[in-house]
Design a protein around this motif. Sequence first.
Motif, PDB file in Angstrom:
ATOM      1  N   ALA A 131       0.829  -1.205   0.000  1.00  0.00           N
ATOM      2  CA  ALA A 131       0.000   0.000   0.000  1.00  0.00           C
ATOM      3  C   ALA A 131       0.862   1.255   0.000  1.00  0.00           C
ATOM      4  O   ALA A 131       0.605   2.212  -0.754  1.00  0.00           O
ATOM      5  N   ALA A 132       1.898   1.271   0.844  1.00  0.00           N
ATOM      6  CA  ALA A 132       2.760   2.448   0.929  1.00  0.00           C
ATOM      7  C   ALA A 132       3.471   2.710  -0.390  1.00  0.00           C
ATOM      8  O   ALA A 132       3.626   3.873  -0.811  1.00  0.00           O
ATOM      9  N   ALA A 133       3.921   1.649  -1.061  1.00  0.00           N
ATOM     10  CA  ALA A 133       4.598   1.818  -2.350  1.00  0.00           C
ATOM     11  C   ALA A 133       3.638   2.369  -3.396  1.00  0.00           C
ATOM     12  O   ALA A 133       3.994   3.255  -4.186  1.00  0.00           O
ATOM     13  N   ALA A 134       2.413   1.860  -3.422  1.00  0.00           N
ATOM     14  CA  ALA A 134       1.434   2.345  -4.395  1.00  0.00           C
ATOM     15  C   ALA A 134       1.090   3.809  -4.152  1.00  0.00           C
ATOM     16  O   ALA A 134       0.889   4.586  -5.095  1.00  0.00           O
ATOM     17  N   LEU A 135       1.040   4.218  -2.878  1.00  0.00           N
ATOM     18  CA  LEU A 135       0.745   5.615  -2.552  1.00  0.00           C
ATOM     19  C   LEU A 135       1.850   6.564  -2.999  1.00  0.00           C
ATOM     20  O   LEU A 135       1.630   7.773  -3.109  1.00  0.00           O
ATOM     21  N   ALA A 136       3.042   6.015  -3.257  1.00  0.00           N
ATOM     22  CA  ALA A 136       4.177   6.857  -3.654  1.00  0.00           C
ATOM     23  C   ALA A 136       3.969   7.520  -5.009  1.00  0.00           C
ATOM     24  O   ALA A 136       4.673   8.481  -5.339  1.00  0.00           O
ATOM     25  N   LEU A 137       3.025   7.046  -5.800  1.00  0.00           N
ATOM     26  CA  LEU A 137       2.759   7.694  -7.093  1.00  0.00           C
ATOM     27  C   LEU A 137       2.431   9.170  -6.922  1.00  0.00           C
ATOM     28  O   LEU A 137       2.737   9.991  -7.787  1.00  0.00           O
ATOM     29  N   GLN A 138       1.815   9.505  -5.784  1.00  0.00           N
ATOM     30  CA  GLN A 138       1.423  10.892  -5.564  1.00  0.00           C
ATOM     31  C   GLN A 138       2.626  11.824  -5.460  1.00  0.00           C
ATOM     32  O   GLN A 138       2.526  13.016  -5.762  1.00  0.00           O
ATOM     33  N   VAL A 139       3.762  11.289  -5.048  1.00  0.00           N
ATOM     34  CA  VAL A 139       4.956  12.114  -4.899  1.00  0.00           C
ATOM     35  C   VAL A 139       5.514  12.512  -6.266  1.00  0.00           C
ATOM     36  O   VAL A 139       6.197  13.530  -6.386  1.00  0.00           O
ATOM     37  N   VAL A 140       5.202  11.724  -7.302  1.00  0.00           N
ATOM     38  CA  VAL A 140       5.863  11.905  -8.593  1.00  0.00           C
ATOM     39  C   VAL A 140       4.912  12.342  -9.719  1.00  0.00           C
ATOM     40  O   VAL A 140       5.205  13.291 -10.450  1.00  0.00           O
ATOM     41  N   LEU A 141       3.785  11.651  -9.871  1.00  0.00           N
ATOM     42  CA  LEU A 141       2.940  11.897 -11.046  1.00  0.00           C
ATOM     43  C   LEU A 141       2.469  13.350 -11.181  1.00  0.00           C
ATOM     44  O   LEU A 141       2.567  13.929 -12.280  1.00  0.00           O
ATOM     45  N   PRO A 142       1.934  13.982 -10.139  1.00  0.00           N
ATOM     46  CA  PRO A 142       1.518  15.385 -10.311  1.00  0.00           C
ATOM     47  C   PRO A 142       2.669  16.323 -10.645  1.00  0.00           C
ATOM     48  O   PRO A 142       2.451  17.380 -11.255  1.00  0.00           O
ATOM     49  N   ALA A 143       3.901  15.949 -10.251  1.00  0.00           N
ATOM     50  CA  ALA A 143       5.059  16.771 -10.598  1.00  0.00           C
ATOM     51  C   ALA A 143       5.394  16.658 -12.079  1.00  0.00           C
ATOM     52  O   ALA A 143       6.001  17.564 -12.666  1.00  0.00           O
ATOM     53  N   ILE A 144       4.979  15.541 -12.707  1.00  0.00           N
ATOM     54  CA  ILE A 144       5.203  15.365 -14.141  1.00  0.00           C
ATOM     55  C   ILE A 144       4.159  16.131 -14.943  1.00  0.00           C
ATOM     56  O   ILE A 144       4.471  16.821 -15.920  1.00  0.00           O
ATOM     57  N   TRP A 145       2.897  16.013 -14.509  1.00  0.00           N
ATOM     58  CA  TRP A 145       1.792  16.668 -15.214  1.00  0.00           C
ATOM     59  C   TRP A 145       0.671  16.926 -14.223  1.00  0.00           C
ATOM     60  O   TRP A 145       0.241  16.008 -13.510  1.00  0.00           O
ATOM     61  N   SER A 146       0.208  18.145 -14.162  1.00  0.00           N
ATOM     62  CA  SER A 146      -0.831  18.516 -13.195  1.00  0.00           C
ATOM     63  C   SER A 146      -2.124  17.752 -13.425  1.00  0.00           C
ATOM     64  O   SER A 146      -2.965  17.645 -12.517  1.00  0.00           O
ATOM     65  N   GLY A 147      -2.304  17.226 -14.640  1.00  0.00           N
ATOM     66  CA  GLY A 147      -3.510  16.460 -14.930  1.00  0.00           C
ATOM     67  C   GLY A 147      -3.639  15.187 -14.121  1.00  0.00           C
ATOM     68  O   GLY A 147      -4.734  14.617 -14.005  1.00  0.00           O
ATOM     69  N   PHE A 148      -2.524  14.714 -13.529  1.00  0.00           N
ATOM     70  CA  PHE A 148      -2.594  13.534 -12.679  1.00  0.00           C
ATOM     71  C   PHE A 148      -3.191  13.851 -11.313  1.00  0.00           C
ATOM     72  O   PHE A 148      -3.459  12.938 -10.532  1.00  0.00           O
ATOM     73  N   GLN A 149      -3.368  15.138 -11.011  1.00  0.00           N
ATOM     74  CA  GLN A 149      -4.046  15.509  -9.771  1.00  0.00           C
ATOM     75  C   GLN A 149      -5.548  15.475 -10.051  1.00  0.00           C
ATOM     76  O   GLN A 149      -6.158  16.464 -10.438  1.00  0.00           O
ATOM     77  N   LEU A 150      -6.140  14.311  -9.879  1.00  0.00           N
ATOM     78  CA  LEU A 150      -7.538  14.088 -10.237  1.00  0.00           C
ATOM     79  C   LEU A 150      -8.502  14.698  -9.236  1.00  0.00           C
ATOM     80  O   LEU A 150      -9.655  14.985  -9.568  1.00  0.00           O
TER      81      LEU A 150
END
Length: 530
Positions: A131-150
């Motif tokens: 679970a903790a590893a899957a939650l780590a996407l939040q640290v990276v994806l929005p920094a790549i593209w704001s569209g990942f902030q759903l």
Amino acid sequence: MTATTPTDIPPPATGEGPSDSAELAGFGYRQELHRTMGRYASFAAGFSFISVLTTVFQFFAFGFSFGGPAFFWTWPAVLAGQLMVALCFAELAARYPLSGAIYQWSTRLSRPVFGWFAGWFMVIGQIVVVAAAALALQVVLPAIWSGFQLIGTDADPTSADGAANAAVMALLLLALTTAVNLLDNRVMSAVNRVGVTAEIIGAVLIVVLLFTHAERDPGITFETGGEGGALGALLVGSFTAAYVLIGFDSAGELSEETRDPRRTAPRTILLALSAAGVLGGLLLLGGVLAAPSLTDGRLGSEGLSYVLTSTLGDGLGRVLLADVVVAIVVATLAIQTSASRMLFSMARDGMLPGARRLARVSPRTGMPTGPAVLAGVGAAAICLLNLASPEAFLAIGTTCVAMLYLAYAMVTGPLLLRRLRGGYGRGAGTAGIAGTGTDAARPLFSLGRWGVPVNVLATAYGVLMTVNLAWPRAAVYDPAGGHWYFQWFTVLFLLATGAAGAGWLLFRRGAAGVPGAPATAPAEAPAAHG
């Protein structure tokens, strides 16, 4: 599933040698998992669980916010302690090449009930790590593209919007990794190898770029500058390294899918930890040296994502962050795989609810499907805690680390007692590291006279770090105040997990009329194979 006799050996699965099947039968188990993994795949299993890109990016900001630049020195300290543990595990992997390594090792070194609790804490901890590893996407994806902030606009994982968005993306990732874990293990292994290769290349490239864009010299790492002073840098700042440098035992967890595991697993356990230790340390140091500012607060909130995009530019920074996303996906897959093998190993001994279903292995894919689904669903349920409060992110991360450290200590502790009592040396049956063929006269991996001092350090380190991680610090777990249950979350979760395990054993003893031992007592290590 019931154990088989050494003569009840099925035809070898794809890629499996007859000696491996015979050896597994000597432990009382049939070869059901397909033995297709070579050395690099075994290394990839351990390295992808550690996943320096996933975990360093996830917890860099936390370590820096408490320890300042000096938190870098907690990395070599934790690495040294974990190397002591890994050396002990390498010995055990050479002797007991079985799935569910922590459970199997602890059971054979101590008593069945104690070993069961080690496995119980380990598998729950692994599911929490998924679970903790899957939650780590939040640290990276929005920094790549704001569209990942759903959800909402604030991408900070500790904000309400960030926590909710992290949970949604984690659920999508867990659906993907569960699907892959239901495929043939060759597919899973191939995805893992490709991902690890991409992660290593990306990590090396990031390190080189960070050092070539350094803004200050390494002397800055002797300044604390955080909220906790020098002691806080050591104790709280060490959480980052403690979280990253776990999971190297996964090479042992997949022993029944590895060719010649007595030789392969010990080496890949040590190689995975060493490689991750060097790369992770350089990432931490490079991040501190290359950060545009150490005082504007961004490094303590946005971490390495801020360093990459600010120092290297949005274009290159985002490309490198995309490689971090690959690392997170592969890490989540690897950890879920490891958890499913632990569930399978305990289930085939009849030691879990629904054991018969969980112990089934698909003859076509060579994968235990029930454990993979259970690990995925369990991790998804934990991810939903992130919706309750942003503080859940940190609570989940530290809880899973503390549980794994506790399970590790439940292996190194009994191993030390066996050494001190003279019950862990060379010899046949109940003693030393088994040989093979022409090597039967010497151990495949042994610490020799260094066994006791290394084991003492490993056990002491594991116990102290477990206490350090679980200690209910309000400044760490409940900085806003008013949530006492987050401050005590790790302690309460450990107690609840232990109580649930004890309740199951009592129920099982009452139902089966046995004192909580495995349905089939694990066999000792064969003296040799070949």
